[in-house]
Write a protein that holds these residues in place. Structure first.
Motif, mmCIF file in Angstrom:
data_model
loop_
_atom_site.group_PDB
_atom_site.id
_atom_site.type_symbol
_atom_site.label_atom_id
_atom_site.label_comp_id
_atom_site.label_asym_id
_atom_site.label_seq_id
_atom_site.Cartn_x
_atom_site.Cartn_y
_atom_site.Cartn_z
ATOM 1 N N LEU A 220 0.857 -1.175 0.000
ATOM 2 C CA LEU A 220 0.000 0.000 0.000
ATOM 3 C C LEU A 220 0.894 1.226 0.000
ATOM 4 C CD1 LEU A 220 -2.888 1.258 0.318
ATOM 5 C CD2 LEU A 220 -2.415 1.291 2.793
ATOM 6 N N ASP A 221 0.702 2.087 -0.968
ATOM 7 C CA ASP A 221 1.500 3.311 -1.077
ATOM 8 C C ASP A 221 2.999 3.019 -1.042
ATOM 9 O OD1 ASP A 221 -0.832 4.840 -1.188
ATOM 10 O OD2 ASP A 221 -0.939 4.982 1.002
ATOM 11 N N GLY A 222 3.392 1.936 -1.716
ATOM 12 C CA GLY A 222 4.800 1.603 -1.847
ATOM 13 C C GLY A 222 5.425 0.931 -0.648
ATOM 14 N N GLN A 223 4.626 0.554 0.358
ATOM 15 C CA GLN A 223 5.152 -0.089 1.560
ATOM 16 C C GLN A 223 4.516 -1.465 1.741
ATOM 17 O OE1 GLN A 223 7.746 1.243 3.257
ATOM 18 N NE2 GLN A 223 7.660 2.868 1.697
ATOM 19 N N VAL A 224 5.321 -2.431 2.179
ATOM 20 C CA VAL A 224 4.847 -3.808 2.325
ATOM 21 C C VAL A 224 3.790 -3.903 3.417
ATOM 22 C CG1 VAL A 224 5.500 -6.177 2.888
ATOM 23 C CG2 VAL A 224 7.040 -4.751 1.510
ATOM 24 N N VAL A 225 2.670 -4.514 3.064
ATOM 25 C CA VAL A 225 1.620 -4.835 4.032
ATOM 26 C C VAL A 225 1.753 -6.293 4.463
ATOM 27 C CG1 VAL A 225 -0.885 -5.046 4.379
ATOM 28 C CG2 VAL A 225 0.046 -3.090 3.122
ATOM 29 N N SER A 226 2.018 -7.177 3.504
ATOM 30 C CA SER A 226 2.168 -8.596 3.812
ATOM 31 C C SER A 226 2.857 -9.300 2.650
ATOM 32 C CB SER A 226 0.793 -9.231 4.057
ATOM 33 O OG SER A 226 0.921 -10.569 4.482
ATOM 34 N N LEU A 227 3.511 -10.398 2.959
ATOM 35 C CA LEU A 227 4.076 -11.236 1.902
ATOM 36 C C LEU A 227 3.956 -12.691 2.288
ATOM 37 C CD1 LEU A 227 7.190 -12.630 2.251
ATOM 38 C CD2 LEU A 227 7.781 -10.228 2.471
ATOM 39 N N GLY A 228 3.881 -13.537 1.290
ATOM 40 C CA GLY A 228 3.758 -14.963 1.548
ATOM 41 C C GLY A 228 4.053 -15.760 0.296
ATOM 42 N N TYR A 229 4.180 -17.060 0.447
ATOM 43 C CA TYR A 229 4.507 -17.924 -0.679
ATOM 44 C C TYR A 229 3.377 -17.901 -1.700
ATOM 45 C CZ TYR A 229 7.144 -21.696 -2.892
ATOM 46 O OH TYR A 229 7.900 -22.442 -3.760
ATOM 47 N N TYR A 230 3.724 -17.859 -2.958
ATOM 48 C CA TYR A 230 2.759 -17.726 -4.045
ATOM 49 C C TYR A 230 1.827 -18.924 -4.139
ATOM 50 C CZ TYR A 230 1.043 -17.396 -8.869
ATOM 51 O OH TYR A 230 0.251 -17.354 -9.994
ATOM 52 N N TRP A 231 2.394 -20.125 -3.960
ATOM 53 C CA TRP A 231 1.626 -21.355 -4.142
ATOM 54 C C TRP A 231 0.927 -21.737 -2.841
ATOM 55 C CZ3 TRP A 231 1.493 -22.700 -9.152
ATOM 56 C CH2 TRP A 231 2.536 -22.244 -9.964
ATOM 57 N N GLU A 232 -0.306 -22.225 -2.954
ATOM 58 C CA GLU A 232 -1.073 -22.563 -1.756
ATOM 59 C C GLU A 232 -0.652 -23.895 -1.148
ATOM 60 O OE1 GLU A 232 -5.246 -22.318 -2.406
ATOM 61 O OE2 GLU A 232 -5.172 -20.285 -3.225
ATOM 62 N N ASN A 233 -0.180 -24.817 -1.971
ATOM 63 C CA ASN A 233 0.188 -26.139 -1.439
ATOM 64 C C ASN A 233 1.597 -26.105 -0.847
ATOM 65 O OD1 ASN A 233 0.928 -25.752 -4.206
ATOM 66 N ND2 ASN A 233 1.533 -27.899 -4.305
ATOM 67 N N GLN A 234 1.916 -27.119 -0.088
ATOM 68 C CA GLN A 234 3.200 -27.186 0.610
ATOM 69 C C GLN A 234 4.362 -27.338 -0.367
ATOM 70 O OE1 GLN A 234 3.517 -26.606 3.959
ATOM 71 N NE2 GLN A 234 1.350 -26.085 3.654
ATOM 72 N N ASP A 235 5.482 -26.732 -0.006
ATOM 73 C CA ASP A 235 6.657 -26.764 -0.867
ATOM 74 C C ASP A 235 7.890 -26.614 0.024
ATOM 75 O OD1 ASP A 235 8.755 -26.225 -2.660
ATOM 76 O OD2 ASP A 235 7.461 -25.114 -4.024
ATOM 77 N N PRO A 236 8.870 -27.525 -0.089
ATOM 78 C CA PRO A 236 10.075 -27.410 0.747
ATOM 79 C C PRO A 236 10.876 -26.135 0.494
ATOM 80 C CG PRO A 236 10.345 -29.116 -0.936
ATOM 81 C CD PRO A 236 8.904 -28.731 -0.937
ATOM 82 N N LEU A 237 10.605 -25.432 -0.612
ATOM 83 C CA LEU A 237 11.338 -24.202 -0.913
ATOM 84 C C LEU A 237 10.643 -22.948 -0.382
ATOM 85 C CD1 LEU A 237 12.453 -24.785 -4.628
ATOM 86 C CD2 LEU A 237 13.815 -25.050 -2.558
ATOM 87 N N SER A 238 9.519 -23.099 0.309
ATOM 88 C CA SER A 238 8.710 -21.931 0.665
ATOM 89 C C SER A 238 9.333 -21.049 1.750
ATOM 90 C CB SER A 238 7.320 -22.373 1.117
ATOM 91 O OG SER A 238 7.406 -23.156 2.303
ATOM 92 N N ARG A 239 10.150 -21.615 2.623
ATOM 93 C CA ARG A 239 10.684 -20.828 3.737
ATOM 94 C C ARG A 239 11.809 -19.902 3.271
ATOM 95 N NH1 ARG A 239 10.360 -21.311 9.165
ATOM 96 N NH2 ARG A 239 9.283 -23.311 8.939
ATOM 97 N N LEU A 240 11.737 -18.645 3.722
ATOM 98 C CA LEU A 240 12.769 -17.658 3.415
ATOM 99 C C LEU A 240 13.667 -17.443 4.625
ATOM 100 C CD1 LEU A 240 10.639 -14.870 1.667
ATOM 101 C CD2 LEU A 240 12.502 -16.139 0.581
#
Length: 307
Positions: A220-240
């Motif tokens: 919103l207005d150039g500032q992060v409100v939320s972020l999350g993994y794109y895919w809904e199903n589980q993926d071992p690569l999802s953790r940052l």
């Protein structure tokens, strides 16, 4: 991965126009809209149902007839399917007559939703791309990009049909994919986007499409409100890792601040080389949530709008 605390805000009357009840509830997309609408209601938004089409029977003004004219500007979002520009303008104008302002006006909506409009602002942050208006232009585009080429419409791709529906390995495939997209007005609007293909890190597929390591960021207005993994199903690569999350956030902010739109969703993906790229952008009103909680996202959005 949510910023801030979730809380219901009452300083302004948050309004959510929703198409969640306009179609068969058995459709997957309709179920997602209903979940988002329920989340908005739980966070204190005033929910207003609108039909899937405006016409002689029900105009945009008719759909908003139960709303008062507010003495102060009230913010609003649209929970629904990507509309035509004409439909968006109709709802925008009917809302303005009530002193209700969609977070993105029509110009901002189109700028953030149509690839060929926002791409010039993102050069260097996203893979090389060209705009085609006919399949006959494929030859020149192929000479510049080289194969394979990722092919999508200016609004959406056809990745729900698998990678073969999006990736051209030679000129003949390129021309066929471009022609099919041009026949699909709601995805292309008469423009095909040819993109340099940069494979993303992945270990599994979803409906025949590589489940690339990709994150959706709402801003919103150039500032992060939320972020999350794109895919809904589980993926071992999802953790940052913390360092990776910082890279994703910074790249999304850099992209969002180049675009004159208040409420956007930006997808950031990691290539097999390890580099991070902006994959695409969209009007956040019409973007899926992936692994982000709709309840938390809309609560945080209302908190920030009420500040």
């Amino acid at each position: 991965m949510l910023d801030g605390q979730v809380s219901v805000v009452s300083q302004v009357d948050m309004i959510a126009f929703t198409e969640a009840y306009s179609r068969d509830s058995g459709e997957a997309g309709q179920q997602a809209l209903r979940k988002a609408t329920e989340a908005a209601a739980l966070q204190g938004w005033r929910v207003v149902a609108i039909p899937s089409e405006f016409g002689e029977d029900v105009s945009a003004a008719d759909a908003l007839d139960t709303l008062p004219h507010f003495p102060n500007i009230q913010p609003a979002i649209w929970i629904g399917y990507i509309p035509t520009p004409e439909r968006y303008l109709a709802l925008q104008n009917a809302a303005l007559d009530k002193n209700i302002h969609l977070l993105n006006d029509l110009d901002a909506h189109l700028l953030s939703q149509e690839f060929d409009r926002y791409f010039p602002f993102l050069e260097g942050l996203t893979p090389k791309s060209l705009v085609l208006r006919s399949a006959e232009e494929a030859d020149a585009a192929a000479e510049w990009l080289g194969f394979p080429i990722f092919v999508r419409g200016t609004v959406q791709s056809r990745k729900y049909k698998g990678l073969a529906a999006c990736l051209a390995q030679d000129l003949a495939e390129f021309q066929v994919l471009a022609a099919k997209l041009l026949e699909t007005e709601d995805r292309s609007r008469g423009r095909v986007i040819a993109r340099q293909f940069i494979p993303l890190r992945h270990v599994q597929q979803f409906q025949g499409f590589p489940q690339g390591r990709e994150y959706r960021v709402f801003l919103l207005d150039g500032q992060v409100v939320s972020l999350g993994y794109y895919w809904e199903n589980q993926d071992p690569l999802s953790r940052l890792s913390p360092a990776e999350e910082a890279v994703v956030r910074n790249l999304a902010v850099q992209a969002a601040q180049k675009i004159a739109a208040r409420w956007v969703a930006i997808d950031i993906g990691q290539a097999e080389t390890g580099a991070w790229w902006v994959i695409e952008m969209g009007d956040a009103q019409f973007s899926g949530f992936g692994q982000i909680s709709a309840l938390q996202l809309l609560g945080e959005l209302s908190r920030r709008l009420g500040e």
